[in-house]
Design a protein around this motif. Sequence first.
Motif, PDB file in Angstrom:
ATOM      1  N   PRO A 158       0.839  -1.202   0.000  1.00  0.00           N
ATOM      2  CA  PRO A 158       0.000   0.000   0.000  1.00  0.00           C
ATOM      3  C   PRO A 158       0.875   1.253   0.000  1.00  0.00           C
ATOM      4  CG  PRO A 158       0.228  -0.817   2.225  1.00  0.00           C
ATOM      5  CD  PRO A 158       0.978  -1.778   1.334  1.00  0.00           C
ATOM      6  N   GLU A 159       0.247   2.373  -0.264  1.00  0.00           N
ATOM      7  CA  GLU A 159       0.951   3.647  -0.125  1.00  0.00           C
ATOM      8  C   GLU A 159       1.172   3.894   1.356  1.00  0.00           C
ATOM      9  OE1 GLU A 159       2.040   5.774  -2.530  1.00  0.00           O
ATOM     10  OE2 GLU A 159       1.461   4.211  -3.958  1.00  0.00           O
ATOM     11  N   GLY A 160       2.383   4.198   1.772  1.00  0.00           N
ATOM     12  CA  GLY A 160       2.672   4.469   3.178  1.00  0.00           C
ATOM     13  C   GLY A 160       2.417   3.255   4.049  1.00  0.00           C
ATOM     14  N   MET A 161       3.450   2.553   4.403  1.00  0.00           N
ATOM     15  CA  MET A 161       3.323   1.314   5.169  1.00  0.00           C
ATOM     16  C   MET A 161       3.229   1.598   6.665  1.00  0.00           C
ATOM     17  SD  MET A 161       5.872  -1.714   5.923  1.00  0.00           S
ATOM     18  CE  MET A 161       6.519  -0.503   7.020  1.00  0.00           C
ATOM     19  N   ALA A 162       2.369   0.890   7.360  1.00  0.00           N
ATOM     20  CA  ALA A 162       2.230   1.030   8.805  1.00  0.00           C
ATOM     21  C   ALA A 162       3.174   0.066   9.516  1.00  0.00           C
ATOM     22  CB  ALA A 162       0.787   0.732   9.218  1.00  0.00           C
ATOM     23  N   LEU A 163       3.771   0.517  10.608  1.00  0.00           N
ATOM     24  CA  LEU A 163       4.637  -0.351  11.402  1.00  0.00           C
ATOM     25  C   LEU A 163       3.848  -1.159  12.424  1.00  0.00           C
ATOM     26  CD1 LEU A 163       7.737   1.951  11.888  1.00  0.00           C
ATOM     27  CD2 LEU A 163       7.488  -0.016  10.366  1.00  0.00           C
ATOM     28  N   LEU A 164       2.585  -0.774  12.672  1.00  0.00           N
ATOM     29  CA  LEU A 164       1.700  -1.536  13.549  1.00  0.00           C
ATOM     30  C   LEU A 164       0.534  -2.042  12.719  1.00  0.00           C
ATOM     31  CD1 LEU A 164       1.606   0.767  16.709  1.00  0.00           C
ATOM     32  CD2 LEU A 164       2.840  -1.388  16.443  1.00  0.00           C
TER      33      LEU A 164
END
Length: 147
Positions: free
Chosen positions: A62-68
Motif C-alpha cells: 500500500p501507499e505508506g506502510m504502517a509499522l503496527l
Amino acid sequence: MNVQMKPIGTVINAITQKPEQTFKWEDVVSEIHLKPELAEGLTRIEEFSHLNIIWSPHQSQPEGMALLVYPRGQTEFGKVGVFASRSPFRPNPIAKTLVRLLEHKGNVLKVKGLDAINGTLVLDIKPFITDYDSDKEATVAPWIKKT
C-alpha cells in the motif's frame, strides 16, 4: 548500499487478485515457472517434500506502510509490530512460504499452499530441511493459537 534482486520465476495459479483476509491458502495449487536457463538448478529437488518459496508481494504494497498492524486483520488481539506479524505490508516486499512440492517437470514446480497470486515474482527457492528450519524449543505468541 543498494540491493537488487532479479526474479527467477513466476507464480501461475487461478488467484488473480488478493482475496479476503480469511481466505484459506492451504489447498491452493500453483505452478512456479522458473526461467528455462535456471531449470538445471532444480535437479533432484523432488527428493524434498517441502520447499521454502521466497517471493515478492509486489501487488500488496500500500501507499505508506504502517509499522503496527492487526494480525491476520483481526482487531480483537490488538496491533502488533509488522516484524511480529506475517503481514504482506513490509518495508521490503519480500515474503516466504513453506509449500508442499507436488511435482517437478523441467523448469516447472507444482506446489500446494503458496499464498501468492497469479503473476507473482519468485525470488528464490530453498528446500525445507528439518534440522535447519525447525526448532523444538520455538514458541509463538499466544494470540497465534487463537487466530
